[in-house]
Write a protein that holds these residues in place. Structure first.
Motif: not given
Lengths: 157, 167
Positions: B29, B31-33, B35-36, B38-40
């Motif tokens: 979780i 790691e998922g945050v 990644l998100i 990172l995308s922003i």
């Protein structure tokens, strides 16, 4: 043909063998392309969302911002889908029965439907209805961010 | 570097580190945050870089792109640093021995230097020229350098689990 037979046929295909029998860095390379494509896609989506919500570039027409962002969106989508398909083909049985993978695919279908049925229509109007715009942007971002979260779960569950 | 190893072992023993490491869901979780975030942050930075290079958003004045995307980029970076720090805590000993992680830190430092040089030298020197149709070449190069350096950071980050640790 049952699902299991289809998965076995994919797993025994030449493409699947070529990937799964190669160096493990080929798989790592696919993961790298997958994440770079996904980041490009999300970057474009975040930009479109911020513009629809009038949080950035209010002075510029919505169509001008979305046109440029869409190019980046489709580039990212293409890279992520192509690398994702190759990863799935190399070991379909590993992915197909995983809850996180199933959730990711469900969210992916949802996100694509929202993208074409709702977000594109909202972005087609120069001044979309603010409540509708906010709702569509929120659902769209939730679906695509959810794909990222579900994707990260695949390797751990 | 024994001090670094001792530090990593100490970090790994902290309650927050063991909590993340021992939970089935906490690590992915976070790691998922990451990644998100990172995308922003890096995602909008990529868009800024592509604008500096003159590839996209040419209808938006450059000063507006820099000014209006900055708060979102900085906010995103705050979330990456927090989640990145938590991920490091959970795997500190493995990380200090991981070549991909070391390269990632080196390239983050280079990307930060490039950003600082752009912000405080190039952009100030070219302040009057930023919104002209043809921007100085130094600005294009700064954008392309940022795009390349952050891409390498992401590649290194994704390779962390694939490259063996070296003592």
């Amino acid at each position: 043909m049952s699902t299991a037979e289809i998965l076995t046929a994919i797993q025994d295909s030449a493409v699947a063998h070529a990937i799964s029998k190669s160096n493990h860095l080929v798989g790592a390379g696919l993961q790298v392309v997958h994440v770079l494509g996904f980041i490009a896609l999300l970057a474009a989506l975040v930009l479109i969302s911020l513009r629809i919500l009038n949080l950035v570039f209010k002075q510029q027409p919505l169509s001008a911002v979305t046109r440029d962002a869409n190019r980046l969106f489709y580039l990212g989508l293409g890279l992520a889908v192509a690398s994702g398909v190759l990863m799935f083909v190399s070991s379909p049985k590993l992915y197909f029965y995983k809850f996180a993978f199933e959730l990711k695919m469900l969210l992916f279908v949802t996100a694509v439907v929202i993208q074409f049925a709702a977000l594109r229509r909202v972005a087609a109007h120069e001044n979309p209805h603010p409540v509708l715009a906010r709702a569509v942007v929120a659902v769209s971002l939730a679906a695509w961010f959810g794909i990222g979260l579900a994707g990260r779960m695949i390797g751990f569950t | 570097m024994p001090n670094l190893v001792l530090f990593a072992e100490w970090v790994e023993q902290l309650p927050i580190s063991t909590a993340i490491a021992e939970s089935t869901y906490a690590f992915p979780i976070v790691e998922g945050v990451h990644l998100i975030g990172l995308s922003i942050a890096v995602g909008l930075l990529f868009i800024t870089d592509l604008r500096l290079a003159g590839v996209i958003l040419k209808s938006v004045p450059l000063t507006q792109v820099l000014k209006q995307l900055r708060p979102w980029i900085l906010g995103g970076f705050a979330s990456i640093f927090i989640t990145g720090g938590l991920l490091f805590c959970a795997e500190a000993s493995a990380m200090v021995a991981n070549p991909a992680f070391k390269f990632k830190l080196v390239f983050i430092a280079l990307a930060a230097l490039n950003a600082g040089y752009f912000e405080f030298v190039i952009a100030r020197k070219a302040a009057g020229d930023l919104d002209r149709p043809i921007v100085p070449r130094a600005i294009k190069f700064a954008g392309l350098a940022s795009l390349s350096l952050w891409t390498v950071v992401i590649v290194c980050g994704r390779l962390i689990p694939y490259l063996p640790s070296t003592p």
